[in-house]
Enzyme design. Structure first.
Site, short mmCIF file in Angstrom:
data_model
loop_
_atom_site.label_atom_id
_atom_site.label_comp_id
_atom_site.label_asym_id
_atom_site.label_seq_id
_atom_site.Cartn_x
_atom_site.Cartn_y
_atom_site.Cartn_z
N HIS A 185 0.81 -1.20 0.00
CA HIS A 185 0.00 0.00 0.00
C HIS A 185 0.85 1.26 0.00
O HIS A 185 1.97 1.28 0.49
CB HIS A 185 -0.97 0.02 1.19
N ALA A 237 12.81 2.08 8.46
CA ALA A 237 11.66 2.96 8.24
C ALA A 237 12.10 4.42 8.28
O ALA A 237 12.89 4.82 9.13
CB ALA A 237 10.59 2.70 9.28
#
Length: 180
Positions: free
Chosen positions: A91, A151
């Site tokens: 996504h 991240a």
């Protein structure tokens, strides 16, 4: 199976057992056996191998080639990219002018930053690399096989195989230890 409000334009080839969800648009593309196109996905000028799952709300732009079993999720866009078998971008990602090897994972918010204001550049992500959420990959760049990006990292230099890259700009850390 072709659901309601689906638009097929130009030369479209559908393999056996293809399922196309409502509101999808497919132009000048080939879909292999068992492909599932979920609601409101747009596919144009693409080659999609068997057993891929696309969408919902994915955009597959011209020049995209997806290997068998690829998963391109909601709000993921690809353009002029080759994605190896079994790789996934679940996504909220942009994969433009990229080549991904087999078995890669692309985290949410990842962007291949392919345009420098004058020219397009290529991103290469080798086999089994794990791209952490919200990673910016500033092309031209290569992320080696089995490498991991943390991240929120901004990757501006090549990441060697089986290494961890973290930070803004990212710094290359120790070797990745395989657990399986």
């Amino acid at each position: 199976f072709i659901d309601v409000n689906v638009v097929l334009e130009g030369r479209v080839v559908l393999g056996e057992g293809v399922m196309i969800g409502p509101g999808a648009v497919i132009r000048d593309s080939e879909l292999g056996d068992g492909v599932r196109v979920l609601a409101h996905t747009v596919i144009e000028g693409a080659q999609v191998a068997a057993d891929c799952v696309l969408g919902p709300f994915a955009r597959i732009r011209p020049g995209t080639e997806l290997g068998a079993g690829v998963r391109i999720g909601n709000f993921v866009e690809t353009k002029n990219s080759i994605v190896g078998a079994g790789s996934k971008a679940g996504h909220l990602a942009y994969l433009g002018d990229a080549t991904l090897g087999e078995g890669c994972n692309v985290g949410a918010g990842t962007v291949t930053c392919n345009y420098d204001g004058k020219e397009k550049h290529r991103t290469v992500i080798e086999e089994r690399a794990f791209i952490g959420c919200d990673t910016m990959l500033v092309a031209p760049i290569t992320v080696g096989a089995d490498a991991v990006t943390g991240a929120g990292s901004v990757i501006t230099k090549d990441v060697p195989p089986a290494r961890l890259a973290v930070g803004v700009p990212a710094k290359i850390k120790g070797e990745i230890k395989k657990t399986g």
